[in-house]
Design a protein around this motif. Structure first.
Motif, mmCIF file in Angstrom:
data_model
loop_
_atom_site.group_PDB
_atom_site.id
_atom_site.type_symbol
_atom_site.label_atom_id
_atom_site.label_comp_id
_atom_site.label_asym_id
_atom_site.label_seq_id
_atom_site.Cartn_x
_atom_site.Cartn_y
_atom_site.Cartn_z
ATOM 1 N N PHE A 329 0.914 -1.237 -0.072
ATOM 2 C CA PHE A 329 -0.107 -0.117 -0.123
ATOM 3 C C PHE A 329 0.982 1.104 -0.003
ATOM 4 O O PHE A 329 0.402 2.258 -0.660
ATOM 5 C CB PHE A 329 -0.900 0.083 1.129
ATOM 6 C CG PHE A 329 -2.127 -0.684 1.061
ATOM 7 C CD1 PHE A 329 -2.926 -0.739 -0.225
ATOM 8 C CD2 PHE A 329 -2.608 -1.377 2.224
ATOM 9 C CE1 PHE A 329 -3.836 -1.758 -0.389
ATOM 10 C CE2 PHE A 329 -3.909 -2.298 2.173
ATOM 11 C CZ PHE A 329 -4.612 -2.430 0.901
ATOM 12 N N MET A 330 2.093 1.024 0.634
ATOM 13 C CA MET A 330 3.064 2.234 0.950
ATOM 14 C C MET A 330 3.849 2.359 -0.403
ATOM 15 O O MET A 330 4.844 3.201 -0.381
ATOM 16 C CB MET A 330 3.384 2.236 1.943
ATOM 17 C CG MET A 330 2.637 2.549 3.416
ATOM 18 S SD MET A 330 3.933 2.467 4.819
ATOM 19 C CE MET A 330 2.462 2.056 5.989
ATOM 20 N N ASP A 331 3.750 1.568 -1.341
ATOM 21 C CA ASP A 331 4.509 1.670 -2.464
ATOM 22 C C ASP A 331 6.030 1.331 -2.169
ATOM 23 O O ASP A 331 6.701 2.000 -2.775
ATOM 24 C CB ASP A 331 4.162 2.773 -3.319
ATOM 25 C CG ASP A 331 4.518 2.653 -4.714
ATOM 26 O OD1 ASP A 331 4.344 1.354 -5.080
ATOM 27 O OD2 ASP A 331 5.095 3.360 -5.347
ATOM 28 N N LEU A 332 6.309 0.588 -1.478
ATOM 29 C CA LEU A 332 7.723 0.255 -0.736
ATOM 30 C C LEU A 332 8.172 -0.832 -1.575
ATOM 31 O O LEU A 332 9.333 -1.132 -1.709
ATOM 32 C CB LEU A 332 7.859 0.128 0.508
ATOM 33 C CG LEU A 332 7.483 1.491 1.491
ATOM 34 C CD1 LEU A 332 7.145 0.954 2.942
ATOM 35 C CD2 LEU A 332 8.532 2.429 1.425
ATOM 36 N N ILE A 333 7.317 -1.582 -1.842
ATOM 37 C CA ILE A 333 7.499 -3.153 -2.474
ATOM 38 C C ILE A 333 6.855 -3.405 -3.597
ATOM 39 O O ILE A 333 5.901 -2.556 -4.038
ATOM 40 C CB ILE A 333 7.705 -4.296 -1.508
ATOM 41 C CG1 ILE A 333 6.062 -4.293 -1.138
ATOM 42 C CG2 ILE A 333 8.386 -4.411 -0.352
ATOM 43 C CD1 ILE A 333 5.565 -5.560 -0.441
ATOM 44 N N GLU A 334 7.394 -4.298 -4.452
ATOM 45 C CA GLU A 334 6.576 -4.744 -5.577
ATOM 46 C C GLU A 334 6.746 -6.189 -5.657
ATOM 47 O O GLU A 334 7.616 -6.932 -5.261
ATOM 48 C CB GLU A 334 7.542 -4.032 -7.188
ATOM 49 C CG GLU A 334 6.971 -4.427 -8.320
ATOM 50 C CD GLU A 334 7.797 -3.744 -9.260
ATOM 51 O OE1 GLU A 334 7.584 -3.972 -10.546
ATOM 52 O OE2 GLU A 334 8.764 -2.941 -8.873
ATOM 53 N N LEU A 335 5.720 -6.782 -5.935
ATOM 54 C CA LEU A 335 5.389 -8.052 -6.148
ATOM 55 C C LEU A 335 5.088 -8.556 -7.582
ATOM 56 O O LEU A 335 4.419 -8.065 -8.459
ATOM 57 C CB LEU A 335 4.131 -8.672 -5.419
ATOM 58 C CG LEU A 335 4.320 -8.329 -3.899
ATOM 59 C CD1 LEU A 335 2.894 -8.110 -3.148
ATOM 60 C CD2 LEU A 335 5.011 -9.835 -3.243
ATOM 61 N N ARG A 336 6.005 -9.625 -7.933
ATOM 62 C CA ARG A 336 5.895 -10.281 -9.329
ATOM 63 C C ARG A 336 6.170 -11.729 -9.261
ATOM 64 O O ARG A 336 6.858 -11.945 -8.554
ATOM 65 C CB ARG A 336 7.206 -9.627 -10.118
ATOM 66 C CG ARG A 336 6.554 -8.386 -10.994
ATOM 67 C CD ARG A 336 7.739 -7.869 -11.808
ATOM 68 N NE ARG A 336 8.641 -6.942 -11.345
ATOM 69 C CZ ARG A 336 9.966 -7.078 -11.007
ATOM 70 N NH1 ARG A 336 10.855 -7.965 -11.804
ATOM 71 N NH2 ARG A 336 10.979 -6.013 -10.393
ATOM 72 N N GLU A 337 4.809 -12.421 -9.707
ATOM 73 C CA GLU A 337 4.901 -13.649 -9.699
ATOM 74 C C GLU A 337 5.223 -14.347 -8.301
ATOM 75 O O GLU A 337 6.182 -15.316 -8.413
ATOM 76 C CB GLU A 337 5.291 -14.026 -10.581
ATOM 77 C CG GLU A 337 4.699 -14.245 -11.950
ATOM 78 C CD GLU A 337 5.690 -14.104 -13.482
ATOM 79 O OE1 GLU A 337 6.889 -14.550 -13.141
ATOM 80 O OE2 GLU A 337 5.242 -13.707 -14.408
#
Ligand code: ADP
Ligand code: MG
Length: 450
Positions: A329-337
């Motif tokens: 939500f805080m846009d600190l991480i990114e998730l890919r697969e």
């Protein structure tokens, strides 16, 4: 695996919704537009974050709770009252302490109106099947947790339900006991030694779902809706270490950790889910400190695979998911697969001192978290820079239950305080901005390592 046909259907839900009216007359939607069919011959696992309505959905299927909208059909006919084809096993065992094992099991039969002379033989038979013989006359308190849950199973199965519903039946047990009972249940099912035709299990264990289920349904939250519904075609007994098994675990993990990614697939019946029209994000109640700790752990590790990372850190999905969600939500991480990546801003966060960390969180909150933005704006728009918490609760009350609204506000206060955006005057029940908070800087890239 045999192709299922309409004739295999036991229970059908058509556009089922459930909402509650709050004391302030606002309607809170718990489940939205759920359509699905439970069929003979399948074990269905129902997964989803806490509060997504899993238990509510199970209670609707069992006829313990009526839906607000839509229809439940049992054998093609509208269900009114208790579902005669369903028995439930609860997480908490729900045994009567003053009754023996035999009497507890007989209770279910009595409720079904089975004549008394038939109850005992039936109960004894199921007690035997479920591995409790010799314990007929014991009282629950004399039994271990695993044995108590066996009584729960025996009681539910003795009535020969078409559909056996289980609400997190293994989660109160230790790991080994749970695994034994799980496999024994699977034995009974595969060898057709229990008269049940279909099983619905609510779980928060991804591996548990992949071990047991022929089909996995994932619910999303706020409001509860079906986000994924797909078959598991691996042969029993499944090897947790096989690549296929791991791939399925990853897939479910990816769905659960990507709340924005809706993946209802052809297997699912009838409906397409509506995009959530929620105005506020459902903030997980985690502290910024936990997020910080999690980001630091991530940076130290080459393992980007969220699921394996959880295992390595010995964190259950229920522990790790709220933290991941908050960081997302805080846009600190990114998730890919199913893999997790720190965004550049998160690297800066980790490298920064406490003041710089606060700046970064301040910036991320103001850019990405609606509730924090709103509280901040409301405070600033008032002459005295103070907003009563009732106002926030009322706004939230249009979207969340009273209890949840309180939790959402607490989380937003907690986060905002960390970021020194605003403060909380508990005795007055007000959120306010102090003078020095008014002109705090936001983080800029060249400020790190101060
Ligand atoms: P899960 O089993 O997935 O954790 P539940 O079905 O227990 O979820 O609850 C879903 C949501 O419904 C929760 O936010 C809970 O607070 C709310 N809820 C459940 N029962 C009631 C009720 N009687 N009145 C108001 N809200 C309720
Ligand atoms: Mg529940």
């Amino acid at each position: 695996m045999a192709i299922k046909t309409a004739a295999d259907g036991i229970i059908t839900l058509k556009n089922v919704g459930k909402s509650y009216i709050q004391p302030n007359k606002q309607q809170i939607s718990i489940l939205d537009n759920i359509s699905l069919e439970l069929r003979r011959g399948e074990i269905v696992a129902l997964l989803g974050p806490s509060g997504s309505g899993k238990s509510t959905l199970m209670r609707i299927i069992a006829g313990l709770n009526p839906p607000t909208t839509g229809e439940v059909l049992y054998r093609g006919r509208p269900l009114t009252g208790l579902n005669p084809g369903v028995a439930i096993v609860f997480q908490s065992f729900a045994l009567y302490p003053w009754l023996t094992v035999l009497e507890n099991v007989e209770l279910g039969l009595k409720a079904k109106g089975i004549p008394s002379d038939l109850r005992e033989p039936k109960a004894l038979e199921m007690i035997d099947v479920i591995g409790l013989d010799g314990f007929e006359n014991a009282y629950p308190k004399e039994l271990s947790g695993g044995m108590r849950q066996r009584v729960g199973f025996a009681r539910a199965l003795a009535v020969e339900p078409e559909l056996l519903c289980m609400d997190e039946p293994f989660s109160a047990l230790d790991v080994l006991t749970a695994e034994n009972l799980r496999i024994e249940l699977l034995d009974l099912w595969l060898e057709k030694r229990i008269p049940t035709q279909s099983i619905l299990i609510v779980t928060h264990g991804i591996e548990e779902a992949v071990i047991l289920a022929d089909r996995i349904i994932v619910l999303g939250r706020n409001p509860g809706r079906i986000r994924a519904d797909f078959p598991v075609t691996l042969k029993h007994y499944r090897d947790r270490k096989s690549p296929h098994f791991q791939a399925l675990v990853d897939r479910v993990y990816t769905i659960l950790t990507n709340p924005d990614l809706d993946t209802v697939e052809p297997q699912s019946t009838i409906s397409t889910p509506k995009a959530s029209n929620a105005k506020y994000q459902a903030l997980p109640s985690v502290r910024i400190g936990s997020i910080a700790g999690f980001l630091e752990l991530l940076e130290d590790r080459s393992n980007r695979d969220l699921y394996r990372l959880g295992q390595e850190l010995q964190l259950e999905v229920d522990d790790i998911l709220p933290i991941v969600e908050a960081a997302k939500f805080m846009d600190l991480i990114e998730l890919r697969e199913g893999d997790i990546y720190l965004k550049p801003i998160a690297h800066q966060f980790i490298g920064g001192n406490i003041d710089f960390r606060k700046q970064i969180i301040r910036q991320q909150l103001l850019q990405h978290i609606r509730l924090v933005q709103q509280i901040n704006n409301l405070c600033r728009s008032k002459q005295n820079n103070r907003v009563p918490e009732e106002l926030i609760l009322d706004l939230l009350g249009n979207h969340f239950s009273a209890h949840e609204a309180e939790r959402q506000m607490k989380t937003a206060i907690d986060w905002g305080r960390y970021a020194e955006l605003y403060s909380y005057d508990e005795p007055a029940g007000e959120i306010f901005i102090e003078e020095e908070e008014e002109n705090r800087p936001l983080a800029t890239a060249n400020q790190s390592e101060t």
